[in-house]
Design a protein around this motif. Structure first.
Motif, short mmCIF file in Angstrom:
data_model
loop_
_atom_site.label_atom_id
_atom_site.label_comp_id
_atom_site.label_asym_id
_atom_site.label_seq_id
_atom_site.Cartn_x
_atom_site.Cartn_y
_atom_site.Cartn_z
N GLU A 90 0.84 -1.20 0.00
CA GLU A 90 0.00 0.00 0.00
C GLU A 90 0.88 1.24 0.00
OE1 GLU A 90 -2.60 -0.21 3.38
OE2 GLU A 90 -3.59 -2.02 2.65
N ALA A 91 0.30 2.37 -0.38
CA ALA A 91 1.04 3.64 -0.39
C ALA A 91 1.51 3.97 1.03
CB ALA A 91 0.15 4.75 -0.90
N MET A 92 2.69 4.60 1.11
CA MET A 92 3.23 4.96 2.43
C MET A 92 2.25 5.89 3.14
SD MET A 92 6.28 7.67 1.75
CE MET A 92 6.34 8.41 0.13
N THR A 93 2.35 5.89 4.46
CA THR A 93 1.46 6.72 5.27
C THR A 93 1.96 8.16 5.27
OG1 THR A 93 2.72 6.40 7.31
CG2 THR A 93 1.00 4.75 6.79
N GLY A 94 1.10 9.06 5.71
CA GLY A 94 1.48 10.46 5.83
C GLY A 94 2.63 10.65 6.80
N ALA A 95 2.62 9.89 7.88
CA ALA A 95 3.70 9.99 8.87
C ALA A 95 5.03 9.52 8.26
CB ALA A 95 3.36 9.16 10.10
N GLN A 96 4.99 8.43 7.51
CA GLN A 96 6.20 7.95 6.84
C GLN A 96 6.73 9.01 5.87
OE1 GLN A 96 4.65 4.17 5.29
NE2 GLN A 96 6.36 3.14 6.31
N ARG A 97 5.84 9.60 5.09
CA ARG A 97 6.23 10.61 4.10
C ARG A 97 6.90 11.80 4.78
NH1 ARG A 97 4.73 11.47 -0.93
NH2 ARG A 97 2.91 10.13 -0.75
N SER A 98 6.30 12.28 5.85
CA SER A 98 6.84 13.43 6.57
C SER A 98 8.22 13.13 7.14
CB SER A 98 5.86 13.83 7.68
OG SER A 98 6.39 14.88 8.43
N TYR A 99 8.36 11.98 7.79
CA TYR A 99 9.64 11.61 8.39
C TYR A 99 10.71 11.38 7.31
CZ TYR A 99 12.86 9.44 11.73
OH TYR A 99 13.95 9.15 12.52
N LEU A 100 10.31 10.74 6.22
CA LEU A 100 11.25 10.51 5.12
C LEU A 100 11.73 11.82 4.51
CD1 LEU A 100 10.06 7.44 3.03
CD2 LEU A 100 12.30 7.82 4.04
N GLU A 101 10.83 12.79 4.38
CA GLU A 101 11.23 14.09 3.85
C GLU A 101 12.30 14.72 4.74
OE1 GLU A 101 7.54 16.23 3.53
OE2 GLU A 101 7.01 15.23 1.65
N THR A 102 12.12 14.61 6.05
CA THR A 102 13.09 15.15 7.00
C THR A 102 14.43 14.42 6.88
OG1 THR A 102 11.36 15.80 8.55
CG2 THR A 102 13.58 15.54 9.45
N LEU A 103 14.38 13.09 6.89
CA LEU A 103 15.61 12.30 6.80
C LEU A 103 16.33 12.53 5.47
CD1 LEU A 103 14.37 8.89 8.28
CD2 LEU A 103 16.01 10.47 9.33
N ALA A 104 15.58 12.54 4.38
CA ALA A 104 16.18 12.72 3.07
C ALA A 104 16.84 14.09 2.96
CB ALA A 104 15.14 12.55 1.97
N ARG A 105 16.19 15.11 3.50
CA ARG A 105 16.77 16.46 3.48
C ARG A 105 18.08 16.48 4.25
NH1 ARG A 105 12.51 18.93 4.79
NH2 ARG A 105 12.77 18.85 7.03
N GLU A 106 18.10 15.85 5.43
CA GLU A 106 19.31 15.81 6.25
C GLU A 106 20.42 15.02 5.57
OE1 GLU A 106 18.42 14.39 10.17
OE2 GLU A 106 17.18 16.12 10.64
N ALA A 107 20.05 14.00 4.81
CA ALA A 107 21.04 13.15 4.14
C ALA A 107 21.41 13.68 2.76
CB ALA A 107 20.50 11.72 4.01
#
Length: 69
Positions: free
Chosen positions: A24-41
């Motif tokens: 299933e499509a990722m959750t909103g919480a996953q998307r938000s956290y991934l955006e933060t992690l990806a930006r930091e990385a």
């Protein structure tokens, strides 16, 4: 009852590829956290990840950024 591997709590940790809802499509919480992690990385990730893919990227990026320790 002991865990079969160190850090594994009685088989409750499942590989994301084995999740029933992993495709299933990722959750909103996953998307938000991934955006933060990806930006930091300094990475960019596709916006159409599944729950399982998002979880795997979260684990990888947490290790890379030092978060989640």
């Amino acid at each position: 009852m002991g865990a079969s591997q160190p850090g594994e709590a009685s088989g409750t940790v499942k590989d994301p590829s084995e999740w029933v809802t992993g495709d299933e499509a990722m959750t909103g919480a996953q998307r938000s956290y991934l955006e933060t992690l990806a930006r930091e990385a300094g990475e960019q990730l596709p916006a159409d990840l599944t729950k399982a893919q998002a979880s795997e990227h979260i684990d990888r990026l947490q290790a890379r950024t030092g978060r989640g320790q």
